[in-house]
Design a protein around this motif. Sequence first.
Motif, PDB file in Angstrom:
ATOM      1  N   VAL A 214      43.525   0.392 -14.453  1.00  0.00           N
ATOM      2  CA  VAL A 214      43.817  -0.760 -15.327  1.00  0.00           C
ATOM      3  C   VAL A 214      42.814  -1.889 -15.094  1.00  0.00           C
ATOM      4  CG1 VAL A 214      45.537  -2.541 -15.861  1.00  0.00           C
ATOM      5  CG2 VAL A 214      46.268  -0.183 -15.475  1.00  0.00           C
ATOM      6  N   LEU A 215      42.464  -2.129 -13.839  1.00  0.00           N
ATOM      7  CA  LEU A 215      41.611  -3.280 -13.537  1.00  0.00           C
ATOM      8  C   LEU A 215      40.120  -2.988 -13.766  1.00  0.00           C
ATOM      9  CD1 LEU A 215      43.447  -4.619 -10.359  1.00  0.00           C
ATOM     10  CD2 LEU A 215      43.720  -5.345 -12.718  1.00  0.00           C
ATOM     11  N   ASN A 216      39.741  -1.702 -13.675  1.00  0.00           N
ATOM     12  CA  ASN A 216      38.325  -1.374 -13.884  1.00  0.00           C
ATOM     13  C   ASN A 216      38.015  -0.931 -15.310  1.00  0.00           C
ATOM     14  OD1 ASN A 216      37.566  -1.959 -11.217  1.00  0.00           O
ATOM     15  ND2 ASN A 216      38.338   0.043 -10.551  1.00  0.00           N
TER      16      ASN A 216
ATOM     17  N   ASP B  27      42.934  -6.221 -24.936  1.00  0.00           N
ATOM     18  CA  ASP B  27      42.248  -7.516 -24.916  1.00  0.00           C
ATOM     19  C   ASP B  27      42.876  -8.452 -23.890  1.00  0.00           C
ATOM     20  OD1 ASP B  27      40.432  -6.804 -26.771  1.00  0.00           O
ATOM     21  OD2 ASP B  27      41.485  -7.720 -28.481  1.00  0.00           O
ATOM     22  N   VAL B  28      44.218  -8.370 -23.755  1.00  0.00           N
ATOM     23  CA  VAL B  28      44.931  -9.258 -22.821  1.00  0.00           C
ATOM     24  C   VAL B  28      44.415  -9.036 -21.398  1.00  0.00           C
ATOM     25  CG1 VAL B  28      47.180  -9.789 -21.801  1.00  0.00           C
ATOM     26  CG2 VAL B  28      46.996  -9.375 -24.255  1.00  0.00           C
ATOM     27  N   THR B  29      44.287  -7.779 -20.994  1.00  0.00           N
ATOM     28  CA  THR B  29      43.819  -7.477 -19.640  1.00  0.00           C
ATOM     29  C   THR B  29      42.372  -7.935 -19.472  1.00  0.00           C
ATOM     30  OG1 THR B  29      45.213  -5.532 -19.743  1.00  0.00           O
ATOM     31  CG2 THR B  29      43.728  -5.655 -17.882  1.00  0.00           C
ATOM     32  N   ARG B  30      41.560  -7.702 -20.511  1.00  0.00           N
ATOM     33  CA  ARG B  30      40.145  -8.126 -20.431  1.00  0.00           C
ATOM     34  C   ARG B  30      40.061  -9.646 -20.293  1.00  0.00           C
ATOM     35  NH1 ARG B  30      38.924  -3.296 -23.470  1.00  0.00           N
ATOM     36  NH2 ARG B  30      39.770  -4.132 -25.397  1.00  0.00           N
ATOM     37  N   ARG B  31      40.950 -10.354 -21.035  1.00  0.00           N
ATOM     38  CA  ARG B  31      40.959 -11.824 -20.949  1.00  0.00           C
ATOM     39  C   ARG B  31      41.383 -12.271 -19.545  1.00  0.00           C
ATOM     40  NH1 ARG B  31      44.113 -12.973 -25.528  1.00  0.00           N
ATOM     41  NH2 ARG B  31      45.799 -13.873 -24.325  1.00  0.00           N
ATOM     42  N   LEU B  32      42.372 -11.587 -19.007  1.00  0.00           N
ATOM     43  CA  LEU B  32      42.867 -11.909 -17.658  1.00  0.00           C
ATOM     44  C   LEU B  32      41.749 -11.709 -16.634  1.00  0.00           C
ATOM     45  CD1 LEU B  32      45.593 -12.640 -16.252  1.00  0.00           C
ATOM     46  CD2 LEU B  32      45.921 -10.212 -15.862  1.00  0.00           C
ATOM     47  N   LEU B  33      41.000 -10.614 -16.796  1.00  0.00           N
ATOM     48  CA  LEU B  33      39.873 -10.340 -15.898  1.00  0.00           C
ATOM     49  C   LEU B  33      38.818 -11.438 -16.017  1.00  0.00           C
ATOM     50  CD1 LEU B  33      39.538  -6.505 -16.492  1.00  0.00           C
ATOM     51  CD2 LEU B  33      39.804  -7.570 -14.258  1.00  0.00           C
ATOM     52  N   ALA B  34      38.566 -11.859 -17.246  1.00  0.00           N
ATOM     53  CA  ALA B  34      37.551 -12.890 -17.477  1.00  0.00           C
ATOM     54  C   ALA B  34      37.972 -14.207 -16.832  1.00  0.00           C
ATOM     55  CB  ALA B  34      37.340 -13.084 -18.979  1.00  0.00           C
ATOM     56  N   TYR B  35      39.246 -14.588 -16.993  1.00  0.00           N
ATOM     57  CA  TYR B  35      39.745 -15.829 -16.395  1.00  0.00           C
ATOM     58  C   TYR B  35      39.599 -15.788 -14.880  1.00  0.00           C
ATOM     59  CZ  TYR B  35      41.914 -17.621 -20.666  1.00  0.00           C
ATOM     60  OH  TYR B  35      42.136 -18.113 -21.911  1.00  0.00           O
ATOM     61  N   ASN B  36      39.924 -14.621 -14.297  1.00  0.00           N
ATOM     62  CA  ASN B  36      39.860 -14.496 -12.840  1.00  0.00           C
ATOM     63  C   ASN B  36      38.429 -14.588 -12.345  1.00  0.00           C
ATOM     64  OD1 ASN B  36      42.261 -13.546 -10.866  1.00  0.00           O
ATOM     65  ND2 ASN B  36      42.826 -13.400 -13.015  1.00  0.00           N
ATOM     66  N   GLU B  37      37.513 -13.976 -13.097  1.00  0.00           N
ATOM     67  CA  GLU B  37      36.099 -14.057 -12.699  1.00  0.00           C
ATOM     68  C   GLU B  37      35.612 -15.491 -12.749  1.00  0.00           C
ATOM     69  OE1 GLU B  37      33.574 -11.290 -14.824  1.00  0.00           O
ATOM     70  OE2 GLU B  37      34.903  -9.670 -14.186  1.00  0.00           O
TER      71      GLU B  37
ATOM     72  N   VAL C 270      51.879  -5.006 -21.600  1.00  0.00           N
ATOM     73  CA  VAL C 270      50.761  -4.618 -22.474  1.00  0.00           C
ATOM     74  C   VAL C 270      49.961  -3.460 -21.881  1.00  0.00           C
ATOM     75  CG1 VAL C 270      50.496  -6.812 -23.679  1.00  0.00           C
ATOM     76  CG2 VAL C 270      49.304  -6.451 -21.528  1.00  0.00           C
ATOM     77  N   GLU C 271      50.041  -3.292 -20.572  1.00  0.00           N
ATOM     78  CA  GLU C 271      49.296  -2.192 -19.955  1.00  0.00           C
ATOM     79  C   GLU C 271      49.915  -1.905 -18.588  1.00  0.00           C
ATOM     80  OE1 GLU C 271      45.159  -2.964 -20.391  1.00  0.00           O
ATOM     81  OE2 GLU C 271      44.559  -1.032 -19.552  1.00  0.00           O
ATOM     82  N   THR C 272      50.001  -0.652 -18.224  1.00  0.00           N
ATOM     83  CA  THR C 272      50.509  -0.307 -16.895  1.00  0.00           C
ATOM     84  C   THR C 272      49.847   0.989 -16.432  1.00  0.00           C
ATOM     85  OG1 THR C 272      52.517  -0.103 -15.582  1.00  0.00           O
ATOM     86  CG2 THR C 272      52.569   0.991 -17.703  1.00  0.00           C
ATOM     87  N   GLY C 273      49.658   1.121 -15.139  1.00  0.00           N
ATOM     88  CA  GLY C 273      49.034   2.332 -14.611  1.00  0.00           C
ATOM     89  C   GLY C 273      48.458   2.088 -13.238  1.00  0.00           C
ATOM     90  N   PRO C 274      47.683   3.054 -12.713  1.00  0.00           N
ATOM     91  CA  PRO C 274      47.060   2.867 -11.407  1.00  0.00           C
ATOM     92  C   PRO C 274      46.155   1.635 -11.410  1.00  0.00           C
ATOM     93  CG  PRO C 274      46.835   5.138 -12.157  1.00  0.00           C
ATOM     94  CD  PRO C 274      47.374   4.362 -13.307  1.00  0.00           C
ATOM     95  N   ALA C 275      46.155   0.888 -10.312  1.00  0.00           N
ATOM     96  CA  ALA C 275      45.411  -0.379 -10.255  1.00  0.00           C
ATOM     97  C   ALA C 275      43.932  -0.167 -10.569  1.00  0.00           C
ATOM     98  CB  ALA C 275      45.590  -1.014  -8.887  1.00  0.00           C
ATOM     99  N   SER C 276      43.333   0.885  -9.988  1.00  0.00           N
ATOM    100  CA  SER C 276      41.905   1.106 -10.170  1.00  0.00           C
ATOM    101  C   SER C 276      41.570   1.338 -11.649  1.00  0.00           C
ATOM    102  CB  SER C 276      41.449   2.300  -9.337  1.00  0.00           C
ATOM    103  OG  SER C 276      42.256   3.412  -9.662  1.00  0.00           O
TER     104      SER C 276
ATOM    105  N   VAL D 234      52.575  -7.074 -10.588  1.00  0.00           N
ATOM    106  CA  VAL D 234      52.851  -7.528 -11.947  1.00  0.00           C
ATOM    107  C   VAL D 234      51.937  -8.712 -12.201  1.00  0.00           C
ATOM    108  CG1 VAL D 234      54.554  -8.485 -13.543  1.00  0.00           C
ATOM    109  CG2 VAL D 234      55.231  -6.718 -11.914  1.00  0.00           C
ATOM    110  N   LEU D 235      51.031  -8.552 -13.165  1.00  0.00           N
ATOM    111  CA  LEU D 235      50.024  -9.585 -13.422  1.00  0.00           C
ATOM    112  C   LEU D 235      50.175 -10.173 -14.810  1.00  0.00           C
ATOM    113  CD1 LEU D 235      48.258  -6.989 -11.864  1.00  0.00           C
ATOM    114  CD2 LEU D 235      46.858  -8.983 -11.565  1.00  0.00           C
ATOM    115  N   GLY D 236      49.686 -11.378 -14.947  1.00  0.00           N
ATOM    116  CA  GLY D 236      49.716 -12.022 -16.252  1.00  0.00           C
ATOM    117  C   GLY D 236      49.359 -13.477 -16.106  1.00  0.00           C
TER     118      GLY D 236
END
Lengths: 217, 267
Positions: free
Chosen positions: B231-233, B238-248, B223-229, B39-41
């Motif tokens: 959702v993350l790829n 936009d929320v997930t993309r923002r989360l990815l950007a913050y992590n990078e 906002v989004e759920t599914g296989p890790a590969s 569970v990410l956020g």
Amino acid sequence: MTNIMPALLAATLETLIMVAVSVSFCVVFGLTLGAWLAISSPQGIAPSRSVHQLLAAFANVSRSIPFLVLIVLLLPFTRLLVGTSIGTAAAIIPLVVGGTPYAARLVEAALLDVDPGLIQAVVTLGASPTQAVWKVYFPEAIPGLIRAFTVLAITMINFSAMAGAVGGGGLGDLAIRYGYQRFRLDVLILCCVILIVLVQIIQLGGNTLARRFDRRR
Amino acid sequence: MSGDPAISVRGLSKRFPGAPVAALDAVDLEVSAATIHGVLGLSGAGKSTLLRCIACLERPDAGEIRIAGSDWTSLGGADLRRERSRMGIMFQQLHLLASRTVAANIALPLELHGTPRAEIASRVAELLDWFCIAEKAAEFPAQLSGGQRQRVALARALATAPRVLLADEPTSALDPETCASVLNTLSGIREQLGITILIITHDLRTAEALCDSVTILNAGRVVETGPASQVLNRPTTDVTRRLLAYNELAAYQHPIQRANFEEIGQP
């Protein structure tokens, strides 16, 4: 000049007996009342506003009566329990009644010092409120409880000297009888020195024990 | 029932008194048995509230929680305490008892559930071996390294052989080596013991390395759920993309700081 040493020794022994017995009772009653206060408080494991307010009111009312007044107030109760209102045994009753609420508040503070997250973690492991008290609150609070009982013992020495002033025996009694009524300043000073030494020993012993049981470092 | 998901959350809502918005708003979550779900956020997304509700540390305002087929929503008192043996929790702060030795910490949940002494001794010995901390059995948590404390916390969470393990930020504030070790251990637990693991994290690298599936939470909503590969790829929101950007950004922050320092340090 009469030899005061036997009287001093006897008075010291009486003070030690009064303090040891009253502290023992206060520890038992104080742990019980303090644990209830802690677990029923808003940060406790079983919060209950009504239970906490009732116990807190009892602890506060008892602590708001000056100790000398409490001794007089408890005279009939003391006579009922020990058959007399004068002497070391009689002095122990008001000491226990006066010391228990004080001990309870010290115990409550020591128990509430235990990390609330730790208590919640143990609840998720399946602990009941009783198990949480015995397996987490008490063991984790041991250094704090030792410090609390050190403060209690020193306060009891103070109280016992007051009990002595109204016929309870002990160093307070000796200091008043010889030092005040017979103008023996040497006895007064000796009594004070013994009381100071007793307090120093208890404080040092308490600090050492608390450090030994502190596993957080 | 074997067909039931190990963790099932339906329509879970929670609003704290005086809060302007709901901490959780009709959250649905399903985790299949013997999988690892993340569970990410971002901070304040509702991740910890979700974990606390699943662990029955908070009562939800609405919704249903089922663990291995049984309804936990209305459980309370002794029934809930009994059921808790089926769920292990590893907290971010670990919450080991400082007054107990390593062995006694691991034994605690078994003591609470009334397990016979001989059984406790053998189970604790088994877990000490499994987590390679047997030589630390008589030591106190304050005497251990961060990684060793993590292993003790995991061993304690698994003492009652639960079917579900909740882990709150298991890799936060860990050095890379200890972090890798914890991830390996969690992966090993799932493979060898077949336990379902729900991980709360804000770290996408942890989720990428470990999780079979993920759920992204934002402002108390899924906002989004599914296989890790997937959702993350290939994020679709936009929320997930923002989360990815913050992590990078967080991942590169350290090298950037080091590079700046070296640049300044040059004559």
